[in-house]
Design an enzyme around this catalytic site. Structure first.
Site, PDB file in Angstrom:
ATOM      1  N   LEU A 172     -23.452  -5.069  25.747  1.00  0.00           N
ATOM      2  CA  LEU A 172     -24.867  -5.920  25.306  1.00  0.00           C
ATOM      3  C   LEU A 172     -25.930  -6.259  26.081  1.00  0.00           C
ATOM      4  O   LEU A 172     -26.471  -7.203  26.342  1.00  0.00           O
ATOM      5  CB  LEU A 172     -24.150  -7.557  25.053  1.00  0.00           C
ATOM      6  CG  LEU A 172     -23.162  -7.569  23.767  1.00  0.00           C
ATOM      7  CD1 LEU A 172     -22.707  -9.285  23.468  1.00  0.00           C
ATOM      8  CD2 LEU A 172     -24.085  -7.233  22.574  1.00  0.00           C
ATOM      9  N   PRO A 211     -20.649   6.709  25.508  1.00  0.00           N
ATOM     10  CA  PRO A 211     -19.580   7.423  24.283  1.00  0.00           C
ATOM     11  C   PRO A 211     -19.289   6.493  23.090  1.00  0.00           C
ATOM     12  O   PRO A 211     -19.075   5.426  23.488  1.00  0.00           O
ATOM     13  CB  PRO A 211     -18.529   7.992  25.100  1.00  0.00           C
ATOM     14  CG  PRO A 211     -18.946   7.816  26.566  1.00  0.00           C
ATOM     15  CD  PRO A 211     -20.025   6.865  26.653  1.00  0.00           C
ATOM     16  N   CYS A 231     -17.079   6.863  19.566  1.00  0.00           N
ATOM     17  CA  CYS A 231     -16.289   7.754  18.763  1.00  0.00           C
ATOM     18  C   CYS A 231     -16.767   7.831  17.581  1.00  0.00           C
ATOM     19  O   CYS A 231     -17.357   6.583  16.880  1.00  0.00           O
ATOM     20  CB  CYS A 231     -14.676   6.953  18.802  1.00  0.00           C
ATOM     21  SG  CYS A 231     -13.911   7.176  20.436  1.00  0.00           S
ATOM     22  N   ALA A 266     -15.369   9.992  23.248  1.00  0.00           N
ATOM     23  CA  ALA A 266     -13.972  10.259  23.938  1.00  0.00           C
ATOM     24  C   ALA A 266     -13.529  11.471  23.303  1.00  0.00           C
ATOM     25  O   ALA A 266     -13.372  11.564  22.120  1.00  0.00           O
ATOM     26  CB  ALA A 266     -13.115   8.916  23.539  1.00  0.00           C
ATOM     27  N   ARG A 288     -23.655   0.591  20.560  1.00  0.00           N
ATOM     28  CA  ARG A 288     -24.149   0.251  19.456  1.00  0.00           C
ATOM     29  C   ARG A 288     -25.469  -0.086  18.985  1.00  0.00           C
ATOM     30  O   ARG A 288     -26.255   0.123  18.033  1.00  0.00           O
ATOM     31  CB  ARG A 288     -23.253  -0.954  18.944  1.00  0.00           C
ATOM     32  CG  ARG A 288     -21.753  -1.132  18.989  1.00  0.00           C
ATOM     33  CD  ARG A 288     -20.797  -2.111  18.738  1.00  0.00           C
ATOM     34  NE  ARG A 288     -19.576  -1.922  18.499  1.00  0.00           N
ATOM     35  CZ  ARG A 288     -18.593  -1.868  19.432  1.00  0.00           C
ATOM     36  NH1 ARG A 288     -18.969  -1.730  20.665  1.00  0.00           N
ATOM     37  NH2 ARG A 288     -17.370  -1.796  19.231  1.00  0.00           N
ATOM     38  N   TYR A 342      -6.911   2.941  27.386  1.00  0.00           N
ATOM     39  CA  TYR A 342      -6.587   4.213  27.222  1.00  0.00           C
ATOM     40  C   TYR A 342      -5.398   4.688  28.462  1.00  0.00           C
ATOM     41  O   TYR A 342      -5.285   3.834  29.334  1.00  0.00           O
ATOM     42  CB  TYR A 342      -7.514   5.067  26.856  1.00  0.00           C
ATOM     43  CG  TYR A 342      -8.099   4.617  25.601  1.00  0.00           C
ATOM     44  CD1 TYR A 342      -7.542   4.604  24.426  1.00  0.00           C
ATOM     45  CD2 TYR A 342      -9.495   4.193  25.631  1.00  0.00           C
ATOM     46  CE1 TYR A 342      -8.086   3.938  23.119  1.00  0.00           C
ATOM     47  CE2 TYR A 342     -10.146   3.937  24.393  1.00  0.00           C
ATOM     48  CZ  TYR A 342      -9.383   3.732  23.273  1.00  0.00           C
ATOM     49  OH  TYR A 342      -9.931   3.062  22.186  1.00  0.00           O
TER      50      TYR A 342
END
Length: 368
Positions: free
Chosen positions: A302, A23, A25, A57, A325, A183
């Site tokens: 990573l 996920p 955002c 999310a 990413r 969170y």
């Protein structure tokens, strides 16, 4: 065949390979609604060749958003918008789709990253009062959240369950509950953010209580065709915080509850964290938990090279690997990984003719 391109099952859901899109955002919604950005963003990732795509999310309540521009799934309007996007993506891709259901807790009411990312006070037009296990701000100079009372906790459990039902109706195949990165569910787990004196604070059993309630409520709200799992931060990377030993205990309890996969990340709860960031820096956490449970474990962090991903799987450190990413930067990473490992995958037929001369055999034509 490589391990990376072998199938794996998360409960009722079987993936064609072990590459998971984690996920990420997008901060591109208005009032929680999915829109054309999500349609094109998810559309391109669904053509990547990965085994599973998990949506960003997605807040179960408006006040549970990280930012005012977060995706949501809390009412008929947000359900309808997401249903439309999912239908569009699934029309052109067989890739299984999941959603990460979340509540940001004390990290809510923030600006978008490209707008500074800091927390906004309740008086800001895009801000509101956040809630948390205890009235402790995330940043020392940040807004102080309201401590949840038992009625507020009950309402959050119900909101997760209702959102899960909406996710199934929207056509999703998997639900990942977000208990990582500082969170709300992670805030209840960690003694650094949870200073409660009631049944939700103090002992490990009490600090896990909300998370287990949420899992049970979500599992009970959806049919057996939906895979339900959890993402956790295995360590706060702060002395005295949540750690790998507690994470392993939690994993074993979740497995007894019927959890069908565990996505192992770390950090995000406390500004004092000291993380030794390097390739695969969280894989040892996944390996430690995998040694104690039978459910599939996803490693993330990573993991950028196909041979690195293959090694993680061949050494038994995890059952699947997740990219975030890295796959935004290279949305065809799975294609390139298959070529590098001498394996193959099935792209959309519209893309068959782009198979490179130097990688003949990397593409398999879809069956009729």
């Amino acid at each position: 065949m490589s391990q990376l391109f072998s199938p794996v099952s998360f409960g009722p859901l079987t993936l064609s390979n072990r590459i998971v899109i984690a996920p990420m955002c997008q901060y591109s919604s208005t009032d929680g609604l999915a829109n054309d950005w999500h349609r094109q963003h998810l559309g391109q990732l669904s053509q990547s060749g990965a085994g599973l795509l998990i949506l960003e999310a997605t807040a179960v309540l408006p006040e549970g958003r990280i930012s005012y521009a977060d995706l949501g799934l809390w009412d008929d309007a947000t359900e309808a918008a997401l249903t439309s996007v999912i239908a569009s993506v699934k029309q052109w891709s067989p890739m299984p789709l999941g959603v990460q259901l979340a509540h940001a807790g004390r990290k809510a009411s923030s600006a978008r990253p490209w707008e500074g990312g800091g927390q906004l006070p309740p008086a800001d037009p895009n801000g509101w009062t956040a809630v948390a296990p205890s009235a402790l701000p995330f940043a020392a100079n940040g807004p102080t959240p309201d401590a949840l009372d038992e009625a507020g906790i009950d309402a959050i459990v119900e909101a997760f369950a209702i959102a899960a039902g909406r996710a199934e109706r929207a056509g999703l195949d998997l639900i990942e509950l977000h208990a990582a990165h500082g969170y709300l569910l992670h805030q209840f787990l960690s003694p650094l953010s949870n200073k409660r004196q009631d049944q939700y604070g103090g002992s490990l059993e009490n600090r896990m209580r909300l998370l287990v309630r949420v899992f049970d409520a979500v599992r009970g709200a959806v049919s057996d065709r939906i895979s339900v799992g959890m993402r956790i931060s295995a360590s706060d990377w702060v002395p005295g915080g949540w750690d790998i030993e507690e994470s392993t205990t939690l994993a074993q309890i979740l497995e007894l509850c019927g959890c069908q996969f565990l996505h192992v990340s770390s950090g995000g709860l406390d500004a004092r964290q000291q993380i030794p960031v390097e390739p695969g820096y969280q894989v040892h956490f996944a390996a430690a938990i995998k040694a104690k449970v039978k459910m599939p474990v996803i490693a993330v962090g990573l993991i950028t090279d196909p041979s690195q991903a293959e090694s993680i799987l061949r050494h038994g450190h995890a059952d699947a690997v997740a990219l975030a990413r890295g796959i935004l930067y290279d949305p065809r990473w799975p294609w390139h990984a298959a070529a590098a490992l001498g394996d193959s995958l099935t792209p959309a037929p519209q893309y068959l003719r782009c198979e490179p001369r130097e990688a003949r055999g990397v593409f398999i034509a879809p069956s009729a």
